[in-house]
Write a protein that holds these residues in place. Sequence first.
Motif, PDB file in Angstrom:
ATOM      1  N   PHE A  84       0.845  -1.188   0.000  1.00  0.00           N
ATOM      2  CA  PHE A  84       0.000   0.000   0.000  1.00  0.00           C
ATOM      3  C   PHE A  84       0.879   1.235   0.000  1.00  0.00           C
ATOM      4  O   PHE A  84       1.847   1.314   0.764  1.00  0.00           O
ATOM      5  N   ILE A  85       0.528   2.220  -0.837  1.00  0.00           N
ATOM      6  CA  ILE A  85       1.273   3.472  -0.795  1.00  0.00           C
ATOM      7  C   ILE A  85       0.388   4.662  -0.451  1.00  0.00           C
ATOM      8  O   ILE A  85       0.834   5.607   0.210  1.00  0.00           O
ATOM      9  N   THR A  86      -0.878   4.632  -0.872  1.00  0.00           N
ATOM     10  CA  THR A  86      -1.749   5.743  -0.539  1.00  0.00           C
ATOM     11  C   THR A  86      -3.202   5.388  -0.780  1.00  0.00           C
ATOM     12  O   THR A  86      -3.518   4.494  -1.570  1.00  0.00           O
ATOM     13  N   GLY A  87      -4.098   6.097  -0.086  1.00  0.00           N
ATOM     14  CA  GLY A  87      -5.522   5.896  -0.282  1.00  0.00           C
ATOM     15  C   GLY A  87      -6.275   7.192  -0.037  1.00  0.00           C
ATOM     16  O   GLY A  87      -5.740   8.133   0.588  1.00  0.00           O
ATOM     17  N   ILE A  88      -7.515   7.218  -0.516  1.00  0.00           N
ATOM     18  CA  ILE A  88      -8.351   8.407  -0.377  1.00  0.00           C
ATOM     19  C   ILE A  88      -9.786   7.966  -0.131  1.00  0.00           C
ATOM     20  O   ILE A  88     -10.269   6.998  -0.730  1.00  0.00           O
ATOM     21  N   THR A  89     -10.462   8.658   0.761  1.00  0.00           N
ATOM     22  CA  THR A  89     -11.845   8.300   1.062  1.00  0.00           C
ATOM     23  C   THR A  89     -12.771   8.615  -0.101  1.00  0.00           C
ATOM     24  O   THR A  89     -12.387   9.317  -1.049  1.00  0.00           O
ATOM     25  N   SER A  90     -13.984   8.121  -0.021  1.00  0.00           N
ATOM     26  CA  SER A  90     -14.925   8.257  -1.136  1.00  0.00           C
ATOM     27  C   SER A  90     -15.197   9.716  -1.493  1.00  0.00           C
ATOM     28  O   SER A  90     -15.346  10.050  -2.667  1.00  0.00           O
ATOM     29  N   SER A  91     -15.242  10.564  -0.497  1.00  0.00           N
ATOM     30  CA  SER A  91     -15.501  11.984  -0.750  1.00  0.00           C
ATOM     31  C   SER A  91     -14.251  12.759  -1.147  1.00  0.00           C
ATOM     32  O   SER A  91     -14.344  13.896  -1.615  1.00  0.00           O
ATOM     33  N   GLY A  92     -13.106  12.156  -0.926  1.00  0.00           N
ATOM     34  CA  GLY A  92     -11.850  12.849  -1.167  1.00  0.00           C
ATOM     35  C   GLY A  92     -11.384  13.696   0.003  1.00  0.00           C
ATOM     36  O   GLY A  92     -10.359  14.369  -0.077  1.00  0.00           O
ATOM     37  N   GLY A  93     -12.115  13.635   1.092  1.00  0.00           N
ATOM     38  CA  GLY A  93     -11.814  14.495   2.223  1.00  0.00           C
ATOM     39  C   GLY A  93     -10.669  14.050   3.102  1.00  0.00           C
ATOM     40  O   GLY A  93     -10.146  14.825   3.904  1.00  0.00           O
ATOM     41  N   SER A  94     -10.268  12.802   2.952  1.00  0.00           N
ATOM     42  CA  SER A  94      -9.188  12.291   3.791  1.00  0.00           C
ATOM     43  C   SER A  94      -8.268  11.405   2.969  1.00  0.00           C
ATOM     44  O   SER A  94      -8.725  10.674   2.088  1.00  0.00           O
ATOM     45  N   THR A  95      -6.980  11.491   3.264  1.00  0.00           N
ATOM     46  CA  THR A  95      -5.984  10.683   2.565  1.00  0.00           C
ATOM     47  C   THR A  95      -5.047  10.028   3.567  1.00  0.00           C
ATOM     48  O   THR A  95      -4.981  10.425   4.741  1.00  0.00           O
ATOM     49  N   ARG A  96      -4.333   9.054   3.075  1.00  0.00           N
ATOM     50  CA  ARG A  96      -3.368   8.338   3.914  1.00  0.00           C
ATOM     51  C   ARG A  96      -2.199   7.961   3.020  1.00  0.00           C
ATOM     52  O   ARG A  96      -2.416   7.577   1.862  1.00  0.00           O
ATOM     53  N   TYR A  97      -0.979   8.048   3.575  1.00  0.00           N
ATOM     54  CA  TYR A  97       0.215   7.748   2.791  1.00  0.00           C
ATOM     55  C   TYR A  97       1.163   6.833   3.566  1.00  0.00           C
ATOM     56  O   TYR A  97       1.292   6.944   4.784  1.00  0.00           O
ATOM     57  N   ALA A  98       1.822   5.974   2.829  1.00  0.00           N
ATOM     58  CA  ALA A  98       2.921   5.222   3.414  1.00  0.00           C
ATOM     59  C   ALA A  98       4.097   6.167   3.645  1.00  0.00           C
ATOM     60  O   ALA A  98       4.272   7.144   2.902  1.00  0.00           O
ATOM     61  N   ASP A  99       4.890   5.873   4.639  1.00  0.00           N
ATOM     62  CA  ASP A  99       6.023   6.739   4.955  1.00  0.00           C
ATOM     63  C   ASP A  99       6.985   6.877   3.769  1.00  0.00           C
ATOM     64  O   ASP A  99       7.612   7.920   3.592  1.00  0.00           O
ATOM     65  N   SER A 100       7.084   5.842   2.980  1.00  0.00           N
ATOM     66  CA  SER A 100       8.043   5.832   1.876  1.00  0.00           C
ATOM     67  C   SER A 100       7.714   6.855   0.793  1.00  0.00           C
ATOM     68  O   SER A 100       8.596   7.222   0.002  1.00  0.00           O
ATOM     69  N   VAL A 101       6.460   7.317   0.731  1.00  0.00           N
ATOM     70  CA  VAL A 101       6.069   8.249  -0.323  1.00  0.00           C
ATOM     71  C   VAL A 101       5.546   9.574   0.221  1.00  0.00           C
ATOM     72  O   VAL A 101       5.275  10.493  -0.559  1.00  0.00           O
ATOM     73  N   LYS A 102       5.411   9.667   1.514  1.00  0.00           N
ATOM     74  CA  LYS A 102       4.848  10.866   2.120  1.00  0.00           C
ATOM     75  C   LYS A 102       5.683  12.092   1.753  1.00  0.00           C
ATOM     76  O   LYS A 102       6.912  12.066   1.842  1.00  0.00           O
ATOM     77  N   GLY A 103       5.010  13.143   1.320  1.00  0.00           N
ATOM     78  CA  GLY A 103       5.693  14.365   0.928  1.00  0.00           C
ATOM     79  C   GLY A 103       6.123  14.399  -0.523  1.00  0.00           C
ATOM     80  O   GLY A 103       6.515  15.450  -1.035  1.00  0.00           O
ATOM     81  N   ARG A 104       6.069  13.258  -1.191  1.00  0.00           N
ATOM     82  CA  ARG A 104       6.469  13.192  -2.608  1.00  0.00           C
ATOM     83  C   ARG A 104       5.293  12.848  -3.522  1.00  0.00           C
ATOM     84  O   ARG A 104       5.230  13.310  -4.660  1.00  0.00           O
ATOM     85  N   PHE A 105       4.390  12.019  -3.020  1.00  0.00           N
ATOM     86  CA  PHE A 105       3.252  11.576  -3.822  1.00  0.00           C
ATOM     87  C   PHE A 105       1.978  12.234  -3.297  1.00  0.00           C
ATOM     88  O   PHE A 105       1.835  12.461  -2.096  1.00  0.00           O
ATOM     89  N   THR A 106       1.040  12.473  -4.208  1.00  0.00           N
ATOM     90  CA  THR A 106      -0.252  13.038  -3.834  1.00  0.00           C
ATOM     91  C   THR A 106      -1.362  12.296  -4.552  1.00  0.00           C
ATOM     92  O   THR A 106      -1.337  12.167  -5.781  1.00  0.00           O
ATOM     93  N   ILE A 107      -2.322  11.831  -3.787  1.00  0.00           N
ATOM     94  CA  ILE A 107      -3.490  11.174  -4.363  1.00  0.00           C
ATOM     95  C   ILE A 107      -4.638  12.172  -4.410  1.00  0.00           C
ATOM     96  O   ILE A 107      -4.794  13.011  -3.523  1.00  0.00           O
ATOM     97  N   SER A 108      -5.438  12.080  -5.454  1.00  0.00           N
ATOM     98  CA  SER A 108      -6.629  12.913  -5.571  1.00  0.00           C
ATOM     99  C   SER A 108      -7.659  12.156  -6.391  1.00  0.00           C
ATOM    100  O   SER A 108      -7.343  11.145  -7.018  1.00  0.00           O
ATOM    101  N   ARG A 109      -8.871  12.639  -6.389  1.00  0.00           N
ATOM    102  CA  ARG A 109      -9.917  11.994  -7.167  1.00  0.00           C
ATOM    103  C   ARG A 109     -10.884  13.037  -7.698  1.00  0.00           C
ATOM    104  O   ARG A 109     -11.072  14.096  -7.096  1.00  0.00           O
ATOM    105  N   ASP A 110     -11.502  12.681  -8.806  1.00  0.00           N
ATOM    106  CA  ASP A 110     -12.544  13.493  -9.414  1.00  0.00           C
ATOM    107  C   ASP A 110     -13.741  12.568  -9.604  1.00  0.00           C
ATOM    108  O   ASP A 110     -13.776  11.781 -10.560  1.00  0.00           O
TER     109      ASP A 110
END
Length: 124
Positions: free
Chosen positions: A46-72
């Motif tokens: 797992f590297i990252t996830g986002i809730t159904s509304s897009g209001g909350s995200t979670r990142y693995a330490d290995s990618v935090k600060g470098r990767f960004t998840i978003s959804r439309d």
Amino acid sequence: VQLQASGGGLVQAGGSLRLSCAASGRTFSSYVMGWFRQAPGKEREFITGITSSGGSTRYADSVKGRFTISRDNAKNTVYLQMNSLKPEDTAVYYCAADRAYSIIRSAVSEYDYWGQGTLVTVSS
């Protein structure tokens, strides 16, 4: 839900890539979406996830600060913006959907639907 990941490729260390994951079906907005990756000889992680509304995200330490998840949700698409890429980011990247709605889980077994994967290669 059917998922189609795209956007992988070859990039030099320090570069950027943006992955997309397009979903079919009218229930996309009810799923938690996650990105995982699997390097050769290693388990899928797992590297990252986002809730159904897009209001909350979670990142693995290995990618935090470098990767960004978003959804439309209007486009049934989730994105993964990857910056400052490193050779150790080389892997097949998978998007996945989880019916959890508002809980971002990291276990592979919790996700119900998977895309086919897209290869990201980072050269040094």
